[in-house]
Scaffold this motif. Structure first.
Motif, PDB file in Angstrom:
ATOM      1  N   TYR A  80     -15.864-128.963 -28.650  1.00 61.62           N
ATOM      2  CA  TYR A  80     -15.678-128.784 -27.220  1.00 61.62           C
ATOM      3  C   TYR A  80     -15.040-130.029 -26.629  1.00 61.62           C
ATOM      4  CZ  TYR A  80     -18.469-124.525 -27.181  1.00 61.62           C
ATOM      5  OH  TYR A  80     -18.922-123.246 -27.389  1.00 61.62           O
ATOM      6  N   GLY A  87     -22.019-126.550 -24.392  1.00 62.11           N
ATOM      7  CA  GLY A  87     -21.247-125.504 -25.065  1.00 62.11           C
ATOM      8  C   GLY A  87     -22.049-124.679 -26.061  1.00 62.11           C
ATOM      9  N   LEU A  90     -24.507-122.393 -24.363  1.00 62.41           N
ATOM     10  CA  LEU A  90     -23.906-121.185 -23.799  1.00 62.41           C
ATOM     11  C   LEU A  90     -23.720-120.127 -24.877  1.00 62.41           C
ATOM     12  CD1 LEU A  90     -21.194-122.856 -21.514  1.00 62.41           C
ATOM     13  CD2 LEU A  90     -23.276-121.698 -20.745  1.00 62.41           C
ATOM     14  N   GLU A  91     -23.259-120.546 -26.038  1.00 62.64           N
ATOM     15  CA  GLU A  91     -23.066-119.608 -27.147  1.00 62.64           C
ATOM     16  C   GLU A  91     -24.396-118.990 -27.575  1.00 62.64           C
ATOM     17  OE1 GLU A  91     -20.632-120.585 -30.520  1.00 62.64           O
ATOM     18  OE2 GLU A  91     -19.677-122.219 -29.410  1.00 62.64           O
ATOM     19  N   ALA A 100     -17.328-119.738 -23.470  1.00 60.95           N
ATOM     20  CA  ALA A 100     -18.068-121.006 -23.403  1.00 60.95           C
ATOM     21  C   ALA A 100     -17.088-122.174 -23.368  1.00 60.95           C
ATOM     22  CB  ALA A 100     -19.009-121.120 -24.599  1.00 60.95           C
ATOM     23  N   THR A 126     -23.328-126.887 -14.773  1.00 57.56           N
ATOM     24  CA  THR A 126     -22.862-125.703 -15.495  1.00 57.56           C
ATOM     25  C   THR A 126     -23.121-124.445 -14.678  1.00 57.56           C
ATOM     26  OG1 THR A 126     -23.305-126.790 -17.617  1.00 57.56           O
ATOM     27  CG2 THR A 126     -23.070-124.397 -17.632  1.00 57.56           C
TER      28      THR A 126
END
Length: 332
Positions: A80, A87, A90-91, A100, A126
């Motif tokens: 990322y 990141g 998020l996944e 993401a 975020t």
């Protein structure tokens, strides 16, 4: 000759057999529902003003020029940008790596490549970035048709969600309503909808009335059978049926428990229709509500409502970014 005395204990006459009421259980359930609904303040079933930074919404949904490869659907091996740690979270929460990556890129653009030291602050930034990606549902114009038609694949919960909305509109809001339970290419076998209509005192038509929809002040709910979304002929037939209904608000109902690539493919198939919004159901079966962001980031549709469980009226809410974000991101 001895007198004949009557039997001191004659056999009782058999009571007449009363056929059981097949709707008795449902009527008792409805009485309990009325009591429960009367004890709590309902959330509005109509759209509200924009909730966050408005997003430009076109009348025809468009999709980003991104082809989702098998590598993108799986775990991301790409580093990322910057030093943001969110990141992989998020996944793990159900957001595809390609989206993401986009969120982390937005974080770098807006706040620089170095995140806050506090993880709580990074998560808050975020969440703020995700809110900025939200497509705000368009507010129906004054005098817009109050006819709502529910479309979607088979077994996504269209009829259940319609019944939830119908029960709240009639019981809590005191609105006049009617229902059309009409056939498509296949027969509409949703018998439960007719039962609920009888209990609520709402007429349920099995065919489109000859004079159509005449009362603009009355809610009309139109139930159609599920469609084989990957068959071109079935989708073309649905488009023609919708066109013949006249002015309606079209709600696309999708099952959030399905895998994300399937959800995106279904959304793309139904984009031939002027969809008002998406209704996501089966949230009680999918703990990763963050998956809904794939439909926000991967389509130009707006999320309208969230449905939980099969009980009527049960739980259903207007979709907002904060309702989805209230499910914390996975740290696995």
């Amino acid at each position: 000759q001895p007198a004949i005395t009557p039997d001191p204990d004659p056999l009782p006459k058999s009571a007449p057999v009363v056929a059981p009421d097949p709707l008795a259980d449902l009527r008792r359930e409805l009485a309990q529902i009325r009591a429960q609904l009367g004890q709590r303040q309902p959330e509005p079933s109509s759209y509200t003003a924009p909730l966050s930074t408005p997003a430009q919404i076109s009348t025809a949904p468009t999709f980003p020029p991104v082809s989702i490869s098998p590598e993108a659907i799986g775990s991301s091996t790409e580093r990322y940008p910057g030093e943001w740690r969110v990141g992989p979270m998020l996944e793990a929460s159900g957001i595809l790596p390609v989206y993401a990556q986009r969120i982390v890129e937005r974080l770098c653009e807006n706040y620089g490549e170095h995140p806050p030291v506090s993880m709580a602050e990074e998560l808050e930034l975020t969440a703020r970035t995700l809110r900025g990606e939200w497509n705000v549902p368009a507010t129906p114009a004054p005098g817009a048709a109050k006819a709502h038609v529910f479309v979607g694949p088979t077994a996504t919960g269209k009829t259940t969600f319609l019944s939830k909305w119908l029960a709240r509109a009639v019981l809590l809001e005191g609105q006049a309503a009617s229902v059309w339970r009409i056939d498509g290419r296949t027969s509409n076998t949703a018998q439960s909808l007719s039962v609920y209509g009888e209990i609520l005192g709402v007429p349920v038509e099995r065919f489109i009335p000859a004079d159509g929809y005449r009362e603009p002040s009355e809610l009309l709910f139109i139930d159609l059978p599920g469609v084989s979304w990957n068959e071109a002929e079935a989708m073309a037939d649905l488009k023609e049926r919708i066109r013949s209904l006249g002015p309606v608000q079209i709600h696309l109902v999708l099952n959030l428990a399905y895998e994300t690539p399937v959800l995106l493919a279904q959304a793309r198939a139904f984009s031939i229709l002027p969809i008002q919004d998406l209704v996501l159901t089966h949230l009680d079966e999918e703990p990763r509500w963050q998956k809904a962001w794939n439909l926000v980031l991967g389509t130009n549709f707006s999320l309208g409502f969230l449905g939980i469980g099969q009980n009527v009226p049960g739980e259903w809410f207007q979709a907002t970014p904060d309702r989805i974000l209230m499910r914390p991101l996975s740290k696995s």
